[in-house]
Scaffold this motif. Structure first.
Motif, PDB file in Angstrom:
ATOM      1  N   TRP A  33      96.809  26.517  41.541  1.00 32.97           N
ATOM      2  CA  TRP A  33      98.033  27.169  41.069  1.00 32.97           C
ATOM      3  C   TRP A  33      98.192  26.983  39.564  1.00 32.97           C
ATOM      4  O   TRP A  33      97.958  25.903  39.040  1.00 32.97           O
ATOM      5  CB  TRP A  33      99.244  26.594  41.791  1.00 32.97           C
ATOM      6  N   LYS A  34      98.634  28.023  38.893  1.00 35.17           N
ATOM      7  CA  LYS A  34      98.932  27.929  37.465  1.00 35.17           C
ATOM      8  C   LYS A  34     100.288  27.245  37.294  1.00 35.17           C
ATOM      9  O   LYS A  34     101.226  27.529  38.039  1.00 35.17           O
ATOM     10  CB  LYS A  34      98.955  29.317  36.803  1.00 35.17           C
ATOM     11  N   SER A  35     100.367  26.352  36.335  1.00 34.01           N
ATOM     12  CA  SER A  35     101.636  25.677  36.095  1.00 34.01           C
ATOM     13  C   SER A  35     102.645  26.652  35.487  1.00 34.01           C
ATOM     14  O   SER A  35     102.272  27.647  34.859  1.00 34.01           O
ATOM     15  CB  SER A  35     101.438  24.484  35.157  1.00 34.01           C
ATOM     16  N   LYS A  36     103.906  26.346  35.681  1.00 28.81           N
ATOM     17  CA  LYS A  36     104.967  27.205  35.150  1.00 28.81           C
ATOM     18  C   LYS A  36     104.810  27.385  33.642  1.00 28.81           C
ATOM     19  O   LYS A  36     104.965  28.491  33.123  1.00 28.81           O
ATOM     20  CB  LYS A  36     106.332  26.603  35.502  1.00 28.81           C
ATOM     21  N   ASP A  37     104.469  26.317  32.943  1.00 24.50           N
ATOM     22  CA  ASP A  37     104.343  26.383  31.483  1.00 24.50           C
ATOM     23  C   ASP A  37     103.179  27.241  31.016  1.00 24.50           C
ATOM     24  O   ASP A  37     103.170  27.709  29.878  1.00 24.50           O
ATOM     25  CB  ASP A  37     104.194  24.975  30.898  1.00 24.50           C
ATOM     26  N   SER A  38     102.188  27.448  31.870  1.00 25.59           N
ATOM     27  CA  SER A  38     101.000  28.182  31.431  1.00 25.59           C
ATOM     28  C   SER A  38     101.035  29.671  31.780  1.00 25.59           C
ATOM     29  O   SER A  38     100.090  30.393  31.493  1.00 25.59           O
ATOM     30  CB  SER A  38      99.732  27.544  32.018  1.00 25.59           C
ATOM     31  N   LEU A  39     102.111  30.144  32.386  1.00 31.07           N
ATOM     32  CA  LEU A  39     102.201  31.558  32.760  1.00 31.07           C
ATOM     33  C   LEU A  39     102.344  32.416  31.509  1.00 31.07           C
ATOM     34  O   LEU A  39     103.200  32.157  30.655  1.00 31.07           O
ATOM     35  CB  LEU A  39     103.379  31.775  33.708  1.00 31.07           C
ATOM     36  N   HIS A  40     101.512  33.452  31.407  1.00 29.03           N
ATOM     37  CA  HIS A  40     101.478  34.312  30.222  1.00 29.03           C
ATOM     38  C   HIS A  40     100.724  35.594  30.549  1.00 29.03           C
ATOM     39  O   HIS A  40     100.134  35.713  31.624  1.00 29.03           O
ATOM     40  CB  HIS A  40     100.787  33.597  29.054  1.00 29.03           C
ATOM     41  N   ILE A  41     100.705  36.516  29.607  1.00 27.74           N
ATOM     42  CA  ILE A  41      99.879  37.727  29.684  1.00 27.74           C
ATOM     43  C   ILE A  41      98.809  37.603  28.614  1.00 27.74           C
ATOM     44  O   ILE A  41      99.132  37.437  27.431  1.00 27.74           O
ATOM     45  CB  ILE A  41     100.711  38.998  29.437  1.00 27.74           C
ATOM     46  N   THR A  42      97.557  37.669  29.004  1.00 26.32           N
ATOM     47  CA  THR A  42      96.464  37.632  28.029  1.00 26.32           C
ATOM     48  C   THR A  42      96.189  39.049  27.536  1.00 26.32           C
ATOM     49  O   THR A  42      95.991  39.960  28.332  1.00 26.32           O
ATOM     50  CB  THR A  42      95.176  37.056  28.658  1.00 26.32           C
ATOM     51  N   LEU A  43      96.183  39.210  26.213  1.00 32.86           N
ATOM     52  CA  LEU A  43      95.781  40.491  25.629  1.00 32.86           C
ATOM     53  C   LEU A  43      94.288  40.482  25.324  1.00 32.86           C
ATOM     54  O   LEU A  43      93.599  41.471  25.567  1.00 32.86           O
ATOM     55  CB  LEU A  43      96.574  40.777  24.349  1.00 32.86           C
ATOM     56  N   GLU A  44      93.812  39.385  24.784  1.00 38.89           N
ATOM     57  CA  GLU A  44      92.389  39.315  24.408  1.00 38.89           C
ATOM     58  C   GLU A  44      91.933  37.863  24.468  1.00 38.89           C
ATOM     59  O   GLU A  44      92.486  37.012  23.793  1.00 38.89           O
ATOM     60  CB  GLU A  44      92.204  39.849  22.989  1.00 38.89           C
ATOM     61  N   PHE A  45      90.919  37.607  25.303  1.00 40.61           N
ATOM     62  CA  PHE A  45      90.321  36.277  25.354  1.00 40.61           C
ATOM     63  C   PHE A  45      89.203  36.244  24.317  1.00 40.61           C
ATOM     64  O   PHE A  45      88.306  37.084  24.332  1.00 40.61           O
ATOM     65  CB  PHE A  45      89.769  35.979  26.750  1.00 40.61           C
ATOM     66  N   LEU A  46      89.262  35.291  23.417  1.00 38.01           N
ATOM     67  CA  LEU A  46      88.291  35.208  22.325  1.00 38.01           C
ATOM     68  C   LEU A  46      87.200  34.186  22.590  1.00 38.01           C
ATOM     69  O   LEU A  46      86.120  34.272  22.021  1.00 38.01           O
ATOM     70  CB  LEU A  46      89.009  34.878  21.012  1.00 38.01           C
ATOM     71  N   GLY A  47      87.489  33.185  23.414  1.00 40.86           N
ATOM     72  CA  GLY A  47      86.504  32.146  23.691  1.00 40.86           C
ATOM     73  C   GLY A  47      86.426  31.134  22.562  1.00 40.86           C
ATOM     74  O   GLY A  47      87.387  30.924  21.817  1.00 40.86           O
ATOM     75  N   GLU A  48      85.265  30.520  22.433  1.00 42.96           N
ATOM     76  CA  GLU A  48      85.066  29.500  21.398  1.00 42.96           C
ATOM     77  C   GLU A  48      84.913  30.169  20.032  1.00 42.96           C
ATOM     78  O   GLU A  48      83.973  30.930  19.805  1.00 42.96           O
ATOM     79  CB  GLU A  48      83.834  28.656  21.712  1.00 42.96           C
ATOM     80  N   ILE A  49      85.843  29.862  19.142  1.00 46.94           N
ATOM     81  CA  ILE A  49      85.891  30.466  17.809  1.00 46.94           C
ATOM     82  C   ILE A  49      85.984  29.332  16.790  1.00 46.94           C
ATOM     83  O   ILE A  49      86.775  28.404  16.965  1.00 46.94           O
ATOM     84  CB  ILE A  49      87.130  31.381  17.667  1.00 46.94           C
ATOM     85  N   PRO A  50      85.191  29.405  15.694  1.00 49.94           N
ATOM     86  CA  PRO A  50      85.311  28.359  14.666  1.00 49.94           C
ATOM     87  C   PRO A  50      86.691  28.382  14.006  1.00 49.94           C
ATOM     88  O   PRO A  50      87.281  29.450  13.826  1.00 49.94           O
ATOM     89  CB  PRO A  50      84.207  28.698  13.664  1.00 49.94           C
ATOM     90  N   SER A  51      87.195  27.220  13.666  1.00 54.93           N
ATOM     91  CA  SER A  51      88.535  27.128  13.080  1.00 54.93           C
ATOM     92  C   SER A  51      88.652  27.918  11.779  1.00 54.93           C
ATOM     93  O   SER A  51      89.742  28.343  11.414  1.00 54.93           O
ATOM     94  CB  SER A  51      88.923  25.669  12.868  1.00 54.93           C
ATOM     95  N   GLU A  52      87.518  28.157  11.108  1.00 54.83           N
ATOM     96  CA  GLU A  52      87.555  28.937   9.861  1.00 54.83           C
ATOM     97  C   GLU A  52      87.986  30.382  10.103  1.00 54.83           C
ATOM     98  O   GLU A  52      88.368  31.084   9.167  1.00 54.83           O
ATOM     99  CB  GLU A  52      86.178  28.966   9.175  1.00 54.83           C
ATOM    100  N   SER A  53      87.929  30.844  11.336  1.00 51.90           N
ATOM    101  CA  SER A  53      88.293  32.229  11.659  1.00 51.90           C
ATOM    102  C   SER A  53      89.785  32.415  11.890  1.00 51.90           C
ATOM    103  O   SER A  53      90.260  33.545  12.014  1.00 51.90           O
ATOM    104  CB  SER A  53      87.546  32.693  12.911  1.00 51.90           C
ATOM    105  N   ILE A  54      90.549  31.339  11.936  1.00 52.99           N
ATOM    106  CA  ILE A  54      91.971  31.439  12.277  1.00 52.99           C
ATOM    107  C   ILE A  54      92.733  32.273  11.255  1.00 52.99           C
ATOM    108  O   ILE A  54      93.549  33.123  11.630  1.00 52.99           O
ATOM    109  CB  ILE A  54      92.598  30.041  12.457  1.00 52.99           C
ATOM    110  N   LEU A  55      92.480  32.078   9.966  1.00 51.71           N
ATOM    111  CA  LEU A  55      93.202  32.862   8.957  1.00 51.71           C
ATOM    112  C   LEU A  55      92.925  34.352   9.108  1.00 51.71           C
ATOM    113  O   LEU A  55      93.831  35.180   8.959  1.00 51.71           O
ATOM    114  CB  LEU A  55      92.855  32.375   7.548  1.00 51.71           C
ATOM    115  N   ASN A  56      91.686  34.702   9.422  1.00 49.39           N
ATOM    116  CA  ASN A  56      91.335  36.104   9.650  1.00 49.39           C
ATOM    117  C   ASN A  56      92.073  36.638  10.879  1.00 49.39           C
ATOM    118  O   ASN A  56      92.603  37.756  10.862  1.00 49.39           O
ATOM    119  CB  ASN A  56      89.814  36.245   9.812  1.00 49.39           C
ATOM    120  N   LEU A  57      92.131  35.853  11.955  1.00 54.98           N
ATOM    121  CA  LEU A  57      92.844  36.272  13.165  1.00 54.98           C
ATOM    122  C   LEU A  57      94.338  36.463  12.889  1.00 54.98           C
ATOM    123  O   LEU A  57      94.950  37.424  13.371  1.00 54.98           O
ATOM    124  CB  LEU A  57      92.647  35.236  14.274  1.00 54.98           C
TER     125      LEU A  57
END
Length: 185
Positions: A33-57
């Motif tokens: 079961w998914k916890s109440k706090d983790s319920l959401h709608i995913t628009l795009e799963f990106l997977g493992e991304i280097p932290s340097e890409s965060i500003l671009n995202l």
């Protein structure tokens, strides 16, 4: 960093979904079961991304949603991936302003691809996962009425980090791209 872009749900909707999950449990349905706090709608799963890409995202999200208006969604019927006959995931769908949601997804998806992000090729099916790896599914979920679980306003698109803390999966919001309030010009 394991990242995804999604929509958080208001606490009232999370509570309604939690009660619905509890009702499914009393019917004998088990699994992860998914916890109440983790319920959401995913628009795009990106997977493992280097932290340097965060500003671009962050810039991509700002560019894609800064001129978009808030919109309403509602919770609609229960469903399963890949099917009710062989369910791996039990979820509820969303409805109401799907064209608006799909337009935002399409713009974000295109911008991510144009910026070199490798994305999943499966079609966009907006949903909220309730249960993974269901067990003891001895009844037909497809005919189960879900009742009114609520309407909600989507006011932001969020860049989340997904990680495990103390043996539990948690989602941390790294950036919130706000949609325009409909009362603003």
């Amino acid at each position: 960093m394991r990242l995804f872009i999604g929509i958080d749900l208001p606490d009232t909707i999370k509570q309604n979904l939690f009660v619905f999950q509890t009702n499914l449990k009393t019917m004998g349905l088990n699994g992860a079961w998914k916890s109440k706090d983790s319920l959401h709608i995913t628009l795009e799963f990106l997977g493992e991304i280097p932290s340097e890409s965060i500003l671009n995202l962050i810039q991509i999200l700002k560019n894609c949603v800064s001129n978009k208006k808030q919109f309403k969604l509602n919770i609609i019927g229960i469903n399963a991936f890949p099917s009710f006959k062989r369910p791996h995931t039990i979820w509820v769908g969303v409805g109401r302003n799907l064209k608006t949601l799909e337009a935002i997804w399409n713009e974000v998806h295109s911008e991510l691809e144009n910026n070199g992000f490798i994305l999943q090729k499966s079609p966009f099916r907006p949903h909220i996962t309730l249960l993974s790896r269901p067990k003891h599914l001895d009844f037909d979920l497809s005919v189960l009425p879900i009742g009114k679980l609520g309407d909600f306003i989507v006011s932001e698109i969020i860049l989340f980090e997904s990680k495990v803390e103390n043996g539990k999966r948690v989602y941390i919001d790294l950036f919130r791209a706000n949609l325009k309030n409909n009362e603003q010009n």
